[in-house]
Design an enzyme around this catalytic site. Structure first.
Site, mmCIF file in Angstrom:
data_model
loop_
_atom_site.group_PDB
_atom_site.id
_atom_site.type_symbol
_atom_site.label_atom_id
_atom_site.label_comp_id
_atom_site.label_asym_id
_atom_site.label_seq_id
_atom_site.Cartn_x
_atom_site.Cartn_y
_atom_site.Cartn_z
ATOM 1 N N LYS A 6 0.864 -1.189 0.000
ATOM 2 C CA LYS A 6 0.000 0.000 0.000
ATOM 3 C C LYS A 6 0.897 1.233 0.000
ATOM 4 O O LYS A 6 1.775 1.363 0.864
ATOM 5 C CB LYS A 6 -0.854 -0.039 1.265
ATOM 6 C CG LYS A 6 -2.202 0.608 1.142
ATOM 7 C CD LYS A 6 -2.938 0.384 2.460
ATOM 8 C CE LYS A 6 -4.359 0.821 2.415
ATOM 9 N NZ LYS A 6 -4.966 0.785 3.746
HETATM 10 C C1 E4P Z 1 -8.358 1.673 3.741
HETATM 11 O O1 E4P Z 1 -7.584 0.894 3.249
HETATM 12 C C2 E4P Z 1 -8.162 2.368 5.018
HETATM 13 O O2 E4P Z 1 -7.435 1.501 5.861
HETATM 14 C C3 E4P Z 1 -9.440 2.691 5.736
HETATM 15 O O3 E4P Z 1 -10.576 2.311 4.998
HETATM 16 C C4 E4P Z 1 -9.498 4.036 6.349
HETATM 17 O O4 E4P Z 1 -10.724 4.202 7.004
HETATM 18 P P1 E4P Z 1 -11.009 5.314 8.118
HETATM 19 O O5 E4P Z 1 -11.304 6.595 7.423
HETATM 20 O O6 E4P Z 1 -12.211 4.804 8.853
HETATM 21 O O7 E4P Z 1 -9.775 5.390 8.973
#
Ligand code: E4P
Length: 216
Positions: free
Chosen positions: A83
């Site tokens: 990522k």
């Molecule tokens: C996606 O890969 C992220 O880890 C995640 O969806 C972020 O979500 P949040 O805005 O609830 O932290």
């Protein structure tokens, strides 16, 4: 639509994997912090719990640093997906890694133009954050509609992975738009199963069945 769970909690992941409905996992540094475990160790364990992609995020901000970290992370297991953030260095890293056959999830996407850039960089997944978009007064789902349209216009193979999902309506809207993946907190996945009329129906059927005095 594929279902990913957005957590580093291995207990939750293995329970949800048992349903047979889990296609992958996404993590981020905040979720690793919440899990309170060693990053490498927990990522290795998660990769063994699901067959599909497990996103593990780099924390370096420069291309060379990201490549160094990706090198370490991609050795964990074949289903690791690196990522990277949606920055110039992140996309440079994405282009290099996907060119070598490594899966890449480009995260922290907040505009359709950013998603276009990620697709041009060969991203395996683009992660637009709908909940955080809603939080600042924009409709996150409009972003998903725009990205779907652009990717279809040019037949980009990058999968639209809806992230920062907060409730089942986000999941429903993502499915109607034709998003490829939704990554959800465990509680949202569990809520998808629930309906008060299902519970009421089961209760009624069981009460009547008991009156028949039969067993199967
Ligand atoms: C996606 O890969 C992220 O880890 C995640 O969806 C972020 O979500 P949040 O805005 O609830 O932290």
């Amino acid at each position: 639509m594929k279902f990913f769970v957005d957590t580093a909690d291995t207990g939750e992941i293995s329970e949800l994997a048992e349903t047979g409905l889990l296609d992958g996992v996404t993590t981020n540094p905040s979720l690793i912090h919440k899990a309170g475990r060693d990053f490498m160790e927990v990522t290795r364990e998660i990769c063994g719990l699901v067959r599909g992609p497990v996103s593990a995020e780099v924390v370096a901000l420069d291309h060379e640093g990201m490549m160094r970290e990706a090198e370490v992370l991609r050795k964990i297991a074949d289903n690791v997906c690196i990522k990277v953030p949606l920055t110039i260095d992140g996309l440079k890293t994405c282009k290099k890694l996907t060119g070598d056959g490594t899966m890449v999830n480009v995260t922290l996407c907040f505009s359709a133009n950013q998603a276009l850039l990620a697709a041009k960089a060969g991203a395996t997944f683009i992660s637009p954050f709908v909940g955080r978009h809603d939080d600042v007064g924009f409709d996150g789902m409009h972003l998903i509609e725009d990205i779907r349209l652009i990717y279809d216009n040019y037949a980009f193979e990058t999968e639209v992975l809806v992230a920062s999902i907060r409730h089942p309506i986000h999941v429903l809207q993502s499915a109607k738009i034709g998003a490829d993946v939704a990554t959800m907190p465990p509680a949202v996945i569990r809520n998808l199963f629930k309906h008060p009329l299902t519970d009421k129906g089961i209760e009624g059927f069981l009460a009547d069945w008991a009156k028949t005095g039969q067993s199967i």
